[in-house]
Design an enzyme around this catalytic site. Structure first.
Site, mmCIF file in Angstrom:
data_model
loop_
_atom_site.group_PDB
_atom_site.id
_atom_site.type_symbol
_atom_site.label_atom_id
_atom_site.label_comp_id
_atom_site.label_asym_id
_atom_site.label_seq_id
_atom_site.Cartn_x
_atom_site.Cartn_y
_atom_site.Cartn_z
ATOM 1 C CB CYS A 391 -49.106 6.644 -49.021
ATOM 2 S SG CYS A 391 -49.556 6.214 -47.155
ATOM 3 N NE ARG A 420 -53.951 10.798 -40.295
ATOM 4 C CZ ARG A 420 -52.489 10.908 -40.386
ATOM 5 N NH1 ARG A 420 -51.836 11.383 -39.276
ATOM 6 N NH2 ARG A 420 -51.791 10.716 -41.559
ATOM 7 C CD GLN A 438 -50.393 14.792 -43.718
ATOM 8 O OE1 GLN A 438 -50.468 13.698 -44.670
ATOM 9 N NE2 GLN A 438 -49.923 14.500 -42.373
ATOM 10 C CG ASP A 440 -48.810 12.846 -48.137
ATOM 11 O OD1 ASP A 440 -47.999 12.838 -47.809
ATOM 12 O OD2 ASP A 440 -49.793 12.153 -47.863
ATOM 13 C CG HIS A 442 -46.877 9.352 -51.152
ATOM 14 N ND1 HIS A 442 -47.687 9.890 -50.913
ATOM 15 C CD2 HIS A 442 -46.392 8.737 -50.148
ATOM 16 C CE1 HIS A 442 -48.309 9.703 -49.835
ATOM 17 N NE2 HIS A 442 -47.341 9.136 -49.353
ATOM 18 C CE LYS A 521 -38.664 7.218 -37.951
ATOM 19 N NZ LYS A 521 -40.057 7.389 -37.042
ATOM 20 C CG HIS A 567 -44.276 7.595 -47.266
ATOM 21 N ND1 HIS A 567 -45.407 7.378 -47.536
ATOM 22 C CD2 HIS A 567 -43.483 6.262 -47.329
ATOM 23 C CE1 HIS A 567 -45.678 6.142 -47.584
ATOM 24 N NE2 HIS A 567 -44.607 5.399 -47.698
#
Length: 731
Positions: A391, A420, A438, A440, A442, A521, A567
């Protein structure tokens, strides 16, 4: 129960080691344990005095049940158990936990005034959590009696519970589970009541002075907080509760595992021993659990991954997976599927750096709150970090130039590699890694676009999970107490999320006050074939990151405005989804995902050339295909291919070569007979393209048979209707 379970836990080779000379660890701790009991009894008598006083001067209260019914009671005397018994004995026997005005409450704890009462059984998540937390106290008592342990924390978990304890330099192995189990069974049989007292901070510190872990917990409690303790037999523990009435409510117990941990999950702090266990209110439930666990072991993705040569891990790069050719096929198929959906739903894929100057993470807030989970290093006296999420990089991309309202929504998708810094003890196959990717994305949008984007995301997610054959549940988490941002935007966002959920036509639950401080969320939980729960997909509204990065777009009125960030992810970590699907399918991959789609088995040496021709045709069409040219017998080759989970085995001989056919059978040994090569290719390609979860050979015959059956049933129904009409006319 004790004999059967204990016998299953084998003794260590060579017999048990001799006890060291001198007092046992329990004997050394006995004065401390005795002091706790003495102080607890003193405080418990104080609590009893309050109840006696209340009974002497009864003050009536009213208790409102969920259906609106009102039950009468006496303040500081009547308990939820009394109310339940007044309704029906079976209700009381099934109720483990009470909510009093929404707060957790012991079934035997007196009510303190007029209230709303709700009861929970083991069938409810809240009931399970209480049952397993009470069971953790039994385990804690067993660890004290057996080893003189210093107890730290013993929470319930998603299925079962554990207790962390300090044993100095000693560790526990699985061989010692039998002794712990025997202690637990004795405690359960003893029917020890759970007793509760409230104490001051000073009283709690005095009670647990010899346990540095409890002292730290007490010291860190905020001022003015109510401190409670529970007694179970000779064990007293610092605990919020609530708990079962007594230990006899536990009907079946097993000790699952002994492992290592660290205080506060920090490897620099004291080493602890963690003991996992589970309990149930019936032997039947325990038997079902053990059957499910045995099935889960067979489906373990780490075992299947090794057997099918999909991936492996190496100590030269802990927590980072080596995907072998067949594993890479599955991995790339997953990402390819998502890329197709991205094109359909008009996302734009981007590529962002893996390494950023720490100034980025200071702006995003990760430097202050997430640095311990990041890999960082210095280059030319500047600090850099490997990105743990995408992000912030997408915010840099959005803010790279001036943006117009006409460019929104901007949907940026990124499969970038993330890192991580997980503790080595937390690493677990593909489900907990240090290096991962991911799906992922946005979405930068205007407030008036939130609803459309949320509806589209939930539709996209449902389509993906349907293809996988996964079911899921959704919860809306709303504004917490410490929220940031304008209340009007929060209300608008929560309304958009609510409408999007309603438009799915699926059931969902409200989780009030559990949203992040920067936005509400939807929490999505996936269930696999064994009904295990996994958190994969997520959709989170964010009002704060645009402020941190000073992002804006120009409105139609030529004024600056903040975008809202959504997200979202569906697979979550591709590695984790790989593991979930491996176990969901038990290694029997559907054709479109399978790295082992077609094995060709030539009957003899003379058939090998034709087998090669068939292989080239299928390979050219994009199918994963191999020929078994070994000198084994045909039956052995077929069986080996089935065990290796090849979706289809094509047997070819002289007859098939002459006819331009192959003989088709599946890994489940269903024989579909001879098929022309063009018909074979058509079925295989269709099964791949539609991403079918089942074999598509013979479907045309099944459809024809179903049509014939439907026509016959319709004809019979028409004949019956005509006969009824004739009878009516005759009458």
């Amino acid at each position: 129960m004790a004999g059967t379970e204990a016998e299953a836990l084998a003794a260590p080779p060579g017999g048990a080691s001799a006890e060291p000379a001198g007092p046992s660890p329990f004997e050394l701790k006995a004065p401390y344990y005795a002091k706790r009991i003495r102080l607890f009894e003193q405080y418990f008598a104080r609590e009893g005095g309050k109840m006696d006083a209340a009974a002497a001067s009864p003050e009536p209260i009213q208790v409102v049940m969920p259906d609106g019914a009102i039950k009468d009671g006496v303040k500081n005397v009547t308990t939820p158990w009394d109310v339940a018994m007044g309704i029906h004995k079976k209700l009381a026997q099934a109720s483990l936990l009470a909510h009093v005005d929404g707060a957790d409450w012991d079934m035997r704890r007196p009510l303190e005034g007029n209230c709303a009462l709700k009861l929970f059984s083991f069938d409810d998540p809240e009931g399970k959590a209480l049952y397993w937390h009470s069971s953790a106290h039994v385990l804690g008592e067993a660890l004290e009696l057996e080893y003189g342990a210093d107890l730290t924390i013993g929470p319930s978990i998603e299925e079962g519970f554990y207790y962390d304890c300090y044993l100095g330099e000693r560790t526990l192995s699985d061989y010692e589970r039998a002794g712990i189990l025997k202690r637990c069974e004795a405690i359960i049989k003893d029917k020890q009541p759970f007793q509760r007292v409230e104490v001051s901070r000073a009283e709690a510190l005095e009670m647990f002075a010899e346990n540095k872990f409890k002292v730290e917990l007490i010291t860190n409690l905020p001022d003015g907080v109510s401190i409670s303790c529970y007694r179970c037999g000779p064990m007293v523990d610092l605990c919020r509760g609530p708990h079962l009435p007594d230990t006899a409510w536990i009907k079946a117990v097993t000790i699952n595992q002994c492992s290592r941990a660290h205080w506060r999950a920090d490897v620099t702090k004291d080493p602890l021993v963690r003991v996992y266990a589970i309990t149930f209110p019936s032997d039947k439930l325990m038997k079902e659990y053990k059957t499910r666990i045995e099935e889960a072991k067979k489906r373990d993705h780490r075992v299947i991954g090794m057997n099918q040569e999909l991936f492996f891990f190496h100590n030269l790069s802990p927590g980072s997976c080596f995907f072998l050719p067949d594993g890479a096929k599955v991995y790339n198929n997953l990402m390819g599927f998502i890329r197709e959906k991205y094109w359909e739903y008009e996302y734009d894929e981007v590529i962002t750096p893996n390494i950023f100057n720490f100034d980025l993470w200071k702006t995003s807030g990760h430097a202050a709150h997430y640095k311990e989970n990041m890999f960082s290093f210095h280059v030319e006296k500047e600090e850099f970090g490997l990105k743990p999420m995408n992000c912030p990089g997408h915010c840099v991309m959005f803010g790279n130039r001036k943006r117009s309202f006409r460019e929104l929504p901007m949907r940026l998708a990124d499969f970038g590699v993330l890192h991580r810094n997980e503790f080595s003890g937390a690493l677990h196959g593909l489900t907990r890694v240090r290096r991962f990717q991911q799906d992922d994305a946005h979405i930068f949008c205007r407030p008036d676009q939130m609803e459309f984007e949320l509806v589209n995301f939930l539709k996209l997610m449902d389509e993906v999970y349907s293809v996988f054959g996964l079911t899921y549940e959704m919860k809306l988490s709303t504004r917490p107490e410490g929220y940031l941002g304008e209340i009007e935007i929060w209300d608008q966002a929560e309304a958009a999320l609510t409408k999007a959920l309603n438009l799915t036509g699926k059931e969902w639950k409200l989780n009030p006050g559990d949203g992040a401080f920067y936005g509400p969320k939807i929490d999505i939980t996936v269930f696999d074939a064994l009904k295990r729960r996994f958190q994969c997909a997520t959709v989170q509204l964010d009002f704060q990151l645009p402020i941190r990065f000073n992002l804006s777009y120009v409105t139609e009125n030529n004024e600056p405005a903040r975008p809202i960030i959504i997200h979202r992810a569906i697979l979550g970590s591709v590695e984790r989804m790989f593991a979930i699907l491996t176990e969901h399918y038990a290694g029997k991959w559907p054709y479109w995902l399978s790295p082992r789609q077609v094995m060709i088995v030539p009957i003899s040496e003379a058939s090998k050339d034709y087998a090669g021709e068939v292989r080239r045709m299928l390979h050219h069409a994009g199918h994963h295909v191999k020929v078994d040219n070994s000198d084994r017998k045909m039956q052995k080759k077929v069986r080996e291919a089935q065990l290796e989970q090849w979706n289809y085995i094509l047997v070819v001989g002289e007859g098939e070569r002459t006819n331009g056919t192959v003989n088709v059978r599946t890994r489940d040994n269903v024989v579909h007979g001879e098929h022309k090569l063009d018909a074979l290719l058509e079925v295989l390609s269709q099964e791949r393209e539609v991403r079918s979860l089942t074999c598509m050979f013979g479907m045309e015959k099944s459809a024809a048979a179903a049509a014939v059956k439907e026509a016959a049933e319709a004809e019979a129904a028409a004949a019956k209707a005509a006969a009824n009409a004739d009878q009516a006319m005759a009458a």
